[in-house]
Design a protein around this motif. Sequence first.
Motif, short mmCIF file in Angstrom:
data_model
loop_
_atom_site.label_atom_id
_atom_site.label_comp_id
_atom_site.label_asym_id
_atom_site.label_seq_id
_atom_site.Cartn_x
_atom_site.Cartn_y
_atom_site.Cartn_z
N GLY A 135 35.37 -5.11 -13.37
CA GLY A 135 35.02 -3.70 -13.34
C GLY A 135 33.67 -3.41 -12.71
N THR A 136 33.46 -2.15 -12.32
CA THR A 136 32.19 -1.75 -11.69
C THR A 136 31.02 -1.82 -12.66
OG1 THR A 136 32.57 0.59 -12.21
CG2 THR A 136 33.32 -0.18 -10.04
N GLU A 137 31.32 -1.77 -13.96
CA GLU A 137 30.24 -1.81 -14.97
C GLU A 137 29.37 -3.05 -14.78
OE1 GLU A 137 29.65 0.66 -17.24
OE2 GLU A 137 27.86 -0.44 -17.85
N THR A 138 29.95 -4.14 -14.30
CA THR A 138 29.19 -5.40 -14.15
C THR A 138 28.10 -5.28 -13.08
OG1 THR A 138 30.78 -6.24 -12.53
CG2 THR A 138 31.12 -6.86 -14.84
N LEU A 139 28.17 -4.24 -12.25
CA LEU A 139 27.19 -4.07 -11.18
C LEU A 139 26.10 -3.05 -11.52
CD1 LEU A 139 29.66 -4.01 -8.17
CD2 LEU A 139 28.03 -5.83 -8.71
N VAL A 140 26.30 -2.33 -12.61
CA VAL A 140 25.39 -1.20 -12.89
C VAL A 140 23.95 -1.68 -13.06
CG1 VAL A 140 24.82 0.58 -14.59
CG2 VAL A 140 27.18 0.33 -13.80
N GLY A 141 23.74 -2.74 -13.82
CA GLY A 141 22.37 -3.20 -14.09
C GLY A 141 21.61 -3.55 -12.83
N SER A 142 22.29 -4.22 -11.89
CA SER A 142 21.60 -4.68 -10.67
C SER A 142 21.43 -3.58 -9.62
CB SER A 142 22.34 -5.86 -10.06
OG SER A 142 23.69 -5.52 -9.81
N ARG A 143 21.96 -2.37 -9.87
CA ARG A 143 21.72 -1.30 -8.88
C ARG A 143 20.29 -0.78 -8.97
NH1 ARG A 143 24.37 -3.24 -5.54
NH2 ARG A 143 24.24 -4.84 -7.15
N THR A 144 19.66 -0.89 -10.17
CA THR A 144 18.22 -0.59 -10.22
C THR A 144 17.52 -1.75 -9.53
OG1 THR A 144 18.42 0.65 -12.28
CG2 THR A 144 16.24 -0.19 -11.73
N GLY A 145 16.70 -1.43 -8.57
CA GLY A 145 16.13 -2.48 -7.72
C GLY A 145 16.86 -2.56 -6.38
N THR A 146 18.04 -1.97 -6.31
CA THR A 146 18.79 -1.92 -5.04
C THR A 146 18.84 -0.47 -4.56
OG1 THR A 146 20.17 -3.78 -5.72
CG2 THR A 146 20.98 -2.43 -3.90
N TRP A 147 19.44 0.40 -5.35
CA TRP A 147 19.57 1.81 -4.95
C TRP A 147 18.21 2.51 -4.96
CZ3 TRP A 147 24.42 4.14 -7.88
CH2 TRP A 147 25.59 3.55 -7.36
N PHE A 148 17.38 2.12 -5.93
CA PHE A 148 16.04 2.72 -6.07
C PHE A 148 15.18 1.68 -6.76
CE2 PHE A 148 19.27 4.62 -8.91
CZ PHE A 148 19.01 3.90 -10.06
N THR A 149 13.88 1.86 -6.68
CA THR A 149 12.98 0.90 -7.32
C THR A 149 12.94 1.14 -8.84
OG1 THR A 149 11.06 2.35 -7.11
CG2 THR A 149 11.50 0.86 -5.25
N ALA A 150 12.54 0.10 -9.57
CA ALA A 150 12.42 0.24 -11.03
C ALA A 150 11.37 1.30 -11.36
CB ALA A 150 12.05 -1.11 -11.64
N ALA A 151 10.32 1.37 -10.55
CA ALA A 151 9.27 2.37 -10.82
C ALA A 151 9.83 3.78 -10.67
CB ALA A 151 8.10 2.15 -9.85
N TRP A 152 10.64 4.01 -9.65
CA TRP A 152 11.24 5.34 -9.46
C TRP A 152 12.16 5.67 -10.64
CZ3 TRP A 152 16.12 7.44 -9.11
CH2 TRP A 152 16.20 8.75 -8.65
N ALA A 153 12.94 4.69 -11.08
CA ALA A 153 13.87 4.93 -12.20
C ALA A 153 13.10 5.29 -13.46
CB ALA A 153 14.73 3.69 -12.43
N GLU A 154 11.96 4.66 -13.66
CA GLU A 154 11.15 4.99 -14.85
C GLU A 154 10.64 6.42 -14.80
OE1 GLU A 154 7.83 2.46 -15.99
OE2 GLU A 154 9.21 0.75 -15.95
N GLN A 155 10.32 6.86 -13.58
CA GLN A 155 9.78 8.22 -13.42
C GLN A 155 10.87 9.29 -13.38
OE1 GLN A 155 7.58 7.60 -9.84
NE2 GLN A 155 6.06 6.31 -10.87
N HIS A 156 12.11 8.86 -13.05
CA HIS A 156 13.22 9.82 -12.89
C HIS A 156 14.44 9.32 -13.67
CE1 HIS A 156 10.65 10.13 -9.29
NE2 HIS A 156 10.94 11.41 -9.31
N PRO A 157 14.32 9.15 -15.00
CA PRO A 157 15.41 8.51 -15.75
C PRO A 157 16.72 9.29 -15.70
CG PRO A 157 13.72 9.40 -17.23
CD PRO A 157 13.17 9.48 -15.85
N ASP A 158 16.65 10.61 -15.73
CA ASP A 158 17.90 11.39 -15.74
C ASP A 158 18.62 11.27 -14.40
OD1 ASP A 158 17.26 12.14 -18.27
OD2 ASP A 158 16.55 14.15 -17.73
N GLU A 159 17.86 11.30 -13.31
CA GLU A 159 18.46 11.19 -11.98
C GLU A 159 19.03 9.77 -11.78
OE1 GLU A 159 19.45 13.23 -9.98
OE2 GLU A 159 19.27 12.54 -7.90
N ALA A 160 18.32 8.76 -12.27
CA ALA A 160 18.83 7.39 -12.16
C ALA A 160 20.15 7.26 -12.92
CB ALA A 160 17.80 6.40 -12.70
N LEU A 161 20.21 7.83 -14.14
CA LEU A 161 21.45 7.76 -14.93
C LEU A 161 22.58 8.51 -14.24
CD1 LEU A 161 20.34 8.15 -18.65
CD2 LEU A 161 21.43 6.19 -17.55
N ARG A 162 22.25 9.65 -13.64
CA ARG A 162 23.27 10.44 -12.92
C ARG A 162 23.89 9.60 -11.80
NH1 ARG A 162 24.11 14.12 -8.57
NH2 ARG A 162 22.15 13.50 -7.58
#
Length: 253
Positions: A135-162
């Motif tokens: 399933g695609t769920e196995t890839l969700v964790g590694s998309r942070t650091g790929t789609w966007f940086t961890a720093a951006w995700a920390e600053q934009h948690p709702d957008e990262a979750l979306r």
Amino acid sequence: MTARLSAVVDGPDDAPVLVLGPSLGTDTGLFDAQAAEFAGDFRVVRYDLRGHGGSEVVPGPCTMADLAADVVALLDRLGVDRFSYAGVSIGGAIGQQLALTVPERLEKLAIIASAAQFADPPSWTARAQQVREQGTETLVGSRTGTWFTAAWAEQHPDEALRLLQMLRDTPDEGYAACCEAIGDFDVRDRLGQITMPTLVVAGAEDPATPPDMVRLIADGIPGAQFLVVTGAGHLPNTTDPETVNAALRGHLA
Ligand SMILES: O=C(O)CC1=CCC(=O)O1
């Protein structure tokens, strides 16, 4: 076999058409910021890849030519003849394919965080198998650091979750089939045949299509412009919409 694509259309019916092609594991929501920016003066057509979002799932492998044919069928259904096109990643690969197969219909092209051949082609068959089995769920964790940086995700948690929810919502078979199209894609020898004005955009922190890989597209297309977005990963249009929208605005003018 052509898949029936779902799409969201915004803007005046009689305006020039801008088609927006999403990346693997996302949907039309990837382009919310571009639709808001451009629907005032373009007819903005956002589509879902086959097997993604509301589009039909067609089981089994497909090619980039199949995915481009899906887009052409959608545009024919909408009564669109000529259009400009901007696509992210696999959406940018579809843009290159459209530029090669229906150049008479394409006015301007923008290719964002994409490649003329993606890294490590055999790995895409392996990823397709992984997603079909787990399933695609196995890839969700590694998309942070790929789609966007961890720093951006920390600053934009709702957008990262979306964004990550789009991946969770993607049918496994739809995702896997598009992986196979990515692994099979190689237009490096054909870039010189692309003739329409082209803008190529990379994210400076993108590990999936790093700037040097993206730059090869710009180097291969006569007259193409190249821009690197500082601090952005693989989805610069969502993490830095101001910069990407301004570049698109200038390109489409
Ligand atoms: O692996 C990813 O999520 C990044 C990516 C590669 C091709 C694409 O469309 O997205």
